[in-house]
Design an enzyme around this catalytic site. Structure first.
Site, PDB file in Angstrom:
ATOM      1  N   CYS A 146       0.815  -1.216   0.000  1.00  0.00           N
ATOM      2  CA  CYS A 146       0.000   0.000   0.000  1.00  0.00           C
ATOM      3  C   CYS A 146       0.852   1.271   0.000  1.00  0.00           C
ATOM      4  O   CYS A 146       0.626   2.168  -0.799  1.00  0.00           O
ATOM      5  CB  CYS A 146      -0.938   0.015   1.199  1.00  0.00           C
ATOM      6  SG  CYS A 146      -2.165  -1.307   1.158  1.00  0.00           S
ATOM      7  N   HIS A 147       1.829   1.344   0.908  1.00  0.00           N
ATOM      8  CA  HIS A 147       2.617   2.570   1.024  1.00  0.00           C
ATOM      9  C   HIS A 147       4.114   2.331   1.131  1.00  0.00           C
ATOM     10  O   HIS A 147       4.870   3.246   1.404  1.00  0.00           O
ATOM     11  CB  HIS A 147       2.119   3.392   2.226  1.00  0.00           C
ATOM     12  CG  HIS A 147       0.679   3.756   2.092  1.00  0.00           C
ATOM     13  ND1 HIS A 147      -0.304   3.106   2.804  1.00  0.00           N
ATOM     14  CD2 HIS A 147       0.048   4.652   1.311  1.00  0.00           C
ATOM     15  CE1 HIS A 147      -1.482   3.613   2.469  1.00  0.00           C
ATOM     16  NE2 HIS A 147      -1.299   4.539   1.570  1.00  0.00           N
ATOM     17  N   GLY A 148       4.542   1.069   0.984  1.00  0.00           N
ATOM     18  CA  GLY A 148       5.966   0.781   0.884  1.00  0.00           C
ATOM     19  C   GLY A 148       6.718   0.529   2.176  1.00  0.00           C
ATOM     20  O   GLY A 148       7.942   0.577   2.185  1.00  0.00           O
TER      21      GLY A 148
END
Length: 187
Positions: A146-148
Site C-alpha cells: 500500500c505505502h511501501g
C-alpha cells in the site's frame, strides 16, 4: 332509609361473571402467547457460538509448518502471521544494530526464549493496516504494497512510513509443536 342503603352497599359482594372469566382467560392466553413469540426474538439477539469462541485462545499445530514458511491464522478477527524462520533469517535478525532501528527492539525480545525459529506477529502494517506480503522487500521479511513499509524477518520496521514494528500477540508454547495464541505462559 339511609341506614338500609348503607348496609346494603357494604354487604353486597359482586359474584364473578362470565365476562370476568373471559377477561382473565384472554389475559393469560395473551401472556403465554406473547412469551412464546417474544422468547425466540430475545434468543436471536444473543451472539452465536462462533462469535463467543472468537475471543477464545486459538491452538496452532506448528508441526506441518515447513522451515521458511509463513502461515496466516485469525484470532479475535485479527490476522496473525506465524513464521518458521531459517537459521540464516535468525542470524540476520540477531546481527542488526538495534540502535539503527526506528523502533529499537532486539530479536530476542520478539520471540520466546529457546524458540528463536518461531516468530508470531499481527499481520497488519502499523502504518494504515494493510496486509504486508511475506518474504518480500529488501530484508526478505514483509513488504507493504500500500505505502511501501518494509519489515525484516523479525517483524521490525526497516523502511517506509510504518512508525513501529509489527506487534506481537499474547501467545505461549503448549508443547514444542503447539502454540496457544491469546494466552500468555503461566509461570
Amino acid at each position: 332509609m339511609l341506614e338500609s342503603q348503607v348496609a346494603e352497599t357494604t354487604t353486597h359482594v359482586a359474584e364473578p361473571t362470565r365476562r370476568d372469566f373471559l377477561y382473565i382467560a384472554t389475559g393469560a392466553a395473551a401472556a403465554v402467547g406473547g412469551a412464546t413469540l417474544v422468547w425466540p426474538f430475545i434468543q436471536s439477539l444473543a451472539p452465536d457460538a462462533a462469535t463467543v469462541a472468537a475471543g477464545a485462545p486459538v491452538e496452532v499445530d506448528l508441526a506441518p509448518i515447513a522451515e521458511g514458511q509463513i502461515v496466516k491464522v485469525f484470532w479475535r478477527g485479527k490476522l496473525i502471521f506465524i513464521r518458521h524462520r531459517t537459521a540464516d533469517e535468525i542470524k540476520s535478525a540477531q546481527d542488526v544494530n538495534v540502535a539503527s532501528l526506528r523502533d529499537p527492539q532486539p530479536d530476542a525480545a520478539r520471540v520466546k526464549e529457546g524458540k528463536p525459529e518461531w516468530l508470531v506477529v499481527y499481520g497488519n502494517c502499523t502504518h494504515l493496516g494493510c496486509v504486508p506480503l511475506g518474504q518480500q522487500g529488501e530484508y526478505n521479511g514483509w513488504f507493504c504494497p500500500c505505502h511501501g513499509s518494509v519489515f525484516d524477518t523479525s517483524g521490525r520496521v526497516r523502511g517506509g512510513p510504518a512508525p513501529i514494528n509489527l506487534p506481537i500477540p499474547p501467545y505461549s508454547f503448549a508443547s514444542d509443536t503447539k502454540i496457544i495464541i491469546g494466552q500468555e505462559a503461566t509461570a
